[in-house]
Motif scaffolding. Structure first.
Motif, PDB file in Angstrom:
ATOM      1  N   ALA A  92     -16.973  27.684  -4.885  1.00 16.82           N
ATOM      2  CA  ALA A  92     -16.331  26.617  -5.655  1.00 16.82           C
ATOM      3  C   ALA A  92     -14.899  26.990  -6.002  1.00 16.82           C
ATOM      4  CB  ALA A  92     -17.133  26.331  -6.924  1.00 16.82           C
ATOM      5  N   ALA A  96     -11.646  25.059  -4.490  1.00 18.95           N
ATOM      6  CA  ALA A  96     -10.768  24.400  -5.456  1.00 18.95           C
ATOM      7  C   ALA A  96      -9.345  24.933  -5.395  1.00 18.95           C
ATOM      8  CB  ALA A  96     -11.324  24.573  -6.865  1.00 18.95           C
ATOM      9  N   LEU A 168     -19.332  20.584  -2.795  1.00 16.56           N
ATOM     10  CA  LEU A 168     -18.032  21.138  -3.173  1.00 16.56           C
ATOM     11  C   LEU A 168     -16.943  20.645  -2.224  1.00 16.56           C
ATOM     12  CD1 LEU A 168     -19.208  24.794  -3.855  1.00 16.56           C
ATOM     13  CD2 LEU A 168     -18.887  22.961  -5.533  1.00 16.56           C
ATOM     14  N   GLY A 171     -16.060  17.167  -3.119  1.00 18.64           N
ATOM     15  CA  GLY A 171     -15.170  17.123  -4.267  1.00 18.64           C
ATOM     16  C   GLY A 171     -13.730  17.398  -3.895  1.00 18.64           C
ATOM     17  N   ARG A 172     -13.546  18.293  -2.913  1.00 20.24           N
ATOM     18  CA  ARG A 172     -12.171  18.656  -2.531  1.00 20.24           C
ATOM     19  C   ARG A 172     -11.483  17.539  -1.760  1.00 20.24           C
ATOM     20  NH1 ARG A 172      -8.010  19.387  -3.120  1.00 20.24           N
ATOM     21  NH2 ARG A 172      -6.616  21.128  -2.750  1.00 20.24           N
ATOM     22  N   TYR A 181     -15.924  21.685 -10.372  1.00 22.16           N
ATOM     23  CA  TYR A 181     -16.489  22.495  -9.287  1.00 22.16           C
ATOM     24  C   TYR A 181     -17.610  23.401  -9.775  1.00 22.16           C
ATOM     25  CZ  TYR A 181     -12.743  20.979  -6.198  1.00 22.16           C
ATOM     26  OH  TYR A 181     -11.912  20.216  -5.424  1.00 22.16           O
ATOM     27  N   ARG A 182     -17.425  24.003 -10.932  1.00 23.47           N
ATOM     28  CA  ARG A 182     -18.441  24.940 -11.440  1.00 23.47           C
ATOM     29  C   ARG A 182     -19.739  24.211 -11.762  1.00 23.47           C
ATOM     30  NH1 ARG A 182     -19.096  30.477 -11.216  1.00 23.47           N
ATOM     31  NH2 ARG A 182     -17.105  31.197 -10.406  1.00 23.47           N
ATOM     32  N   THR A 184     -20.749  21.420 -10.542  1.00 27.07           N
ATOM     33  CA  THR A 184     -21.326  20.954  -9.279  1.00 27.07           C
ATOM     34  C   THR A 184     -22.018  22.092  -8.550  1.00 27.07           C
ATOM     35  OG1 THR A 184     -19.635  19.241  -9.090  1.00 27.07           O
ATOM     36  CG2 THR A 184     -20.798  19.842  -7.081  1.00 27.07           C
TER      37      THR A 184
END
Length: 205
Positions: A92, A96, A168, A171-172, A181-182, A184
């Motif tokens: 993550a 990120a 992850l 998300g990016r 991120y954490r 998730t």
């Protein structure tokens, strides 16, 4: 001459070539990493480039590997969940904070440029193998541990990687401005463990 008596020029020319290749890879993808473009940006002769890299494939592969940080390894102690969270949490942070990691992953898995890179010398296949080995290592360490079969049963490792890391990556590449991120990473681990427990019949064990 260096202190050890060696000629420092080959190391310097290789460093310039790698700097140029990685800059081109970041800005234009693998199709931008051509012999002409790299030698022009690095101000290095073609003959010098070929002394370091036998083909453009080898140059692209070296540039990709230089952009990808080492995969986070799990701690030696802790529960299965804690070790998975450590690995996925490390991923993550990398996803990120390091866009180049996502760029490399996206190209290797989905990018159309993969079909445009010649396969002479097997450099593309070798690159895929090296990255697959690198990123499977932390999960292999967990899934091969003595307590894994009891909680997970037989694991399809490709599917596991997709389930644990896929959210992850989403998300990016999404436009979500406050993607956690954490949180998730932890949710992905807990979801994976719950599904694995049901599949192996160990739920509630």
């Amino acid at each position: 001459m260096t202190a050890g008596g060696g000629d420092p020029r080959p190391a310097r020319s290789r460093a310039r070539l790698m700097e140029a290749a990685t800059a081109l890879l970041r800005s234009g993808g693998p199709s931008a990493v051509t012999i002409d473009a790299v030698t022009r940006h690095a101000n290095v002769a073609r003959a010098t480039l070929y002394r370091h890299f036998p083909s453009s494939n080898d140059l692209v592969a070296a540039a990709f590997m230089s952009l990808i940080p080492p995969a986070p390894m799990p701690p030696p102690d802790g529960t299965l969940r804690e070790r998975l969270i450590a690995v996925v949490g490390g991923w993550a942070d990398a996803i990120a904070e390091a866009p180049t990691l996502l760029t490399a992953m996206a190209w290797l898995s989905l990018g159309p440029d993969i079909a445009e890179v010649p396969t002479a010398g097997g450099a593309v296949g070798s690159l895929r193998e090296r990255i697959a080995e690198q990123y499977s290592a932390p999960f292999d360490a967990i899934f091969d541990s003595p307590d894994a079969p009891e909680h997970l049963g037989r694991v399809d490792r490709t599917t596991a990687f997709a389930l644990l890391i896929g959210p992850l990556v989403f998300g990016r590449i999404s436009t979500l401005s406050e993607f956690d991120y954490r949180a998730t990473a932890i949710a992905a681990v807990d979801g994976f463990l719950a599904v694995s427990a049901r599949s192996s019949g160990s739920a509630g064990a």
